[in-house]
Design a protein around this motif. Sequence first.
Motif, PDB file in Angstrom:
ATOM      1  N   ASN A 273     -30.078  63.228-130.339  1.00 28.69           N
ATOM      2  CA  ASN A 273     -30.938  64.023-131.549  1.00 28.69           C
ATOM      3  C   ASN A 273     -31.911  64.718-131.003  1.00 28.69           C
ATOM      4  N   PRO A 274     -31.641  65.750-130.292  1.00 30.70           N
ATOM      5  CA  PRO A 274     -32.898  66.402-129.862  1.00 30.70           C
ATOM      6  C   PRO A 274     -33.581  67.349-130.985  1.00 30.70           C
ATOM      7  N   ASP A 275     -32.982  67.026-132.172  1.00 32.54           N
ATOM      8  CA  ASP A 275     -33.783  67.887-133.215  1.00 32.54           C
ATOM      9  C   ASP A 275     -34.893  67.189-133.753  1.00 32.54           C
ATOM     10  N   ASP A 276     -35.041  66.121-133.335  1.00 30.07           N
ATOM     11  CA  ASP A 276     -36.202  64.941-133.973  1.00 30.07           C
ATOM     12  C   ASP A 276     -37.518  65.680-134.083  1.00 30.07           C
ATOM     13  N   ILE A 277     -38.115  66.290-133.186  1.00 27.54           N
ATOM     14  CA  ILE A 277     -39.317  67.161-133.732  1.00 27.54           C
ATOM     15  C   ILE A 277     -39.135  68.150-134.506  1.00 27.54           C
ATOM     16  N   TYR A 278     -38.217  69.164-134.354  1.00 28.57           N
ATOM     17  CA  TYR A 278     -37.875  70.118-135.340  1.00 28.57           C
ATOM     18  C   TYR A 278     -37.817  69.752-136.597  1.00 28.57           C
ATOM     19  N   HIS A 279     -37.059  68.615-136.971  1.00 24.16           N
ATOM     20  CA  HIS A 279     -36.759  68.076-138.317  1.00 24.16           C
ATOM     21  C   HIS A 279     -38.038  67.266-138.920  1.00 24.16           C
ATOM     22  N   MET A 280     -38.720  66.513-137.881  1.00 25.55           N
ATOM     23  CA  MET A 280     -40.110  66.261-138.240  1.00 25.55           C
ATOM     24  C   MET A 280     -40.980  67.105-138.731  1.00 25.55           C
ATOM     25  N   VAL A 281     -40.942  68.291-138.295  1.00 20.63           N
ATOM     26  CA  VAL A 281     -42.048  69.074-138.500  1.00 20.63           C
ATOM     27  C   VAL A 281     -41.711  69.795-139.794  1.00 20.63           C
ATOM     28  N   GLN A 282     -40.387  70.369-139.870  1.00 18.54           N
ATOM     29  CA  GLN A 282     -39.836  70.903-141.186  1.00 18.54           C
ATOM     30  C   GLN A 282     -40.003  69.874-142.233  1.00 18.54           C
ATOM     31  N   VAL A 283     -39.935  68.611-142.132  1.00 13.88           N
ATOM     32  CA  VAL A 283     -40.314  67.726-143.543  1.00 13.88           C
ATOM     33  C   VAL A 283     -41.968  67.610-143.446  1.00 13.88           C
ATOM     34  N   LEU A 284     -42.640  67.553-142.341  1.00 11.22           N
ATOM     35  CA  LEU A 284     -43.986  67.709-142.728  1.00 11.22           C
ATOM     36  C   LEU A 284     -44.472  68.833-143.451  1.00 11.22           C
ATOM     37  N   LEU A 285     -44.012  70.046-143.021  1.00 12.22           N
ATOM     38  CA  LEU A 285     -44.474  71.390-143.646  1.00 12.22           C
ATOM     39  C   LEU A 285     -43.725  71.360-144.991  1.00 12.22           C
ATOM     40  N   THR A 286     -42.575  71.059-145.350  1.00 15.71           N
ATOM     41  CA  THR A 286     -42.050  71.022-146.667  1.00 15.71           C
ATOM     42  C   THR A 286     -42.767  70.180-147.582  1.00 15.71           C
ATOM     43  N   GLN A 287     -43.065  69.100-147.251  1.00 12.34           N
ATOM     44  CA  GLN A 287     -43.679  67.793-148.040  1.00 12.34           C
ATOM     45  C   GLN A 287     -45.347  67.906-148.253  1.00 12.34           C
ATOM     46  N   ILE A 288     -45.872  68.872-147.516  1.00 11.30           N
ATOM     47  CA  ILE A 288     -47.304  68.931-147.499  1.00 11.30           C
ATOM     48  C   ILE A 288     -47.663  69.255-148.918  1.00 11.30           C
ATOM     49  N   PRO A 289     -48.964  68.967-149.478  1.00  5.20           N
ATOM     50  CA  PRO A 289     -49.255  69.141-150.771  1.00  5.20           C
ATOM     51  C   PRO A 289     -49.322  70.876-151.219  1.00  5.20           C
ATOM     52  N   ASP A 290     -49.084  71.306-152.118  1.00  8.81           N
ATOM     53  CA  ASP A 290     -49.132  72.685-152.741  1.00  8.81           C
ATOM     54  C   ASP A 290     -50.641  73.052-152.568  1.00  8.81           C
TER      55      ASP A 290
END
Lengths: 199, 199
Positions: free
Chosen positions: A122-139
């Motif tokens: 699962n080498p995408d862990d950091i990429y997906h984690m960052v993606q989720v963090l940036l997507t779910q950050i409050p408007d």
Amino acid sequence: MPKQVNHEERKRLIAEATWRTISQVGIEQASVRTIAKEAGLSLGALRYYFTTQDELLRFSMDLVQERVQARITTIFEKGGTPEETLCDVLLEVLPYAPEHQLEMQVWFQFMMSAYTSQATENPDDIYHMVQVLLTQIPDGTLRAGLDIELESERLAALVDGLAFHALFRPERLPKERLRHVLVHHLNALFVRPLAIDDK
Amino acid sequence: MPKQVNHEERKRLIAEATWRTISQVGIEQASVRTIAKEAGLSLGALRYYFTTQDELLRFSMDLVQERVQARITTIFEKGGTPEETLCDVLLEVLPYAPEHQLEMQVWFQFMMSAYTSQATENPDDIYHMVQVLLTQIPDGTLRAGLDIELESERLAALVDGLAFHALFRPERLPKERLRHVLVHHLNALFVRPLAIDDK
């Protein structure tokens, strides 16, 4: 159930012995026999918990991820601003303390070994984690018009690159410096920038 | 001196066999015997050129660096704008082509192995290269008031992080995508931004 607790504790001690062994001799040389010796156990005692080397390495890697995850959960529970939380979470995956260095070294060794053995890791862990963090950050936290996919790719690369460099040059990249680089990068994305020397 | 040329050629073939061996079995398992087999040579013939495994690994790593350096020299000789040159040079250290993937994998393996063995290697190469590139770029290329040390640290981390991710996810990070991320990052530093889909 004290017996079960003991088993979990012993598995944790074996996993930590695995980390130290990988750190000392490399993952390719981290045999079950060497790890048993490092853990102060007989080969038979170790095999009671882990029948194969793969199983043992997998458990040890999972423990790295669990520990990082636990630290991240603590940060979310602290309930800072979205900007502080994002920065602190990303800092938590960087090897700024000696115990994180061991985790990070084991992680890189495991990744390279997975590459060599053509295993599906699962080498995408950091990429997906960052993606989720940036997507779910409050408007209203991130500047309007950002390409989130592109920023995720860039931020994930920055974080893993910093991790790699901090592993080799901890004296050049102590926690304050890592935080400085990270905050400088994030401030270009934030509507309300963080103070560089925040903490 | 045709004889000498043959020796150089043979050393190069041995180094390439070393790369393939490291790629297949990992650096810890890349014995002189295994490499000789991969190169189609007897152990004695290989030992004529390299008496120790360390010497062989060092030569193979030096060849990685020489090849990257040769590609970078070609870019400088092409004589593009400072912005294009910087972008193209950084792209050249990323594994965007199959032969670069092998180089990059050998490089990461070597770095991790150097870490384990506590050897004094040169893990600052990318950092120092970026620092030199940003320091020596013609006046007026970079925006005024940039902290060059900080930007070098950040750009070096981005490049190594992208390299690491492209190694594991070449399908997510083909050359065009790597270039896009890099140009997006550099444009925040440049007075005259590059076109994203420049080439």
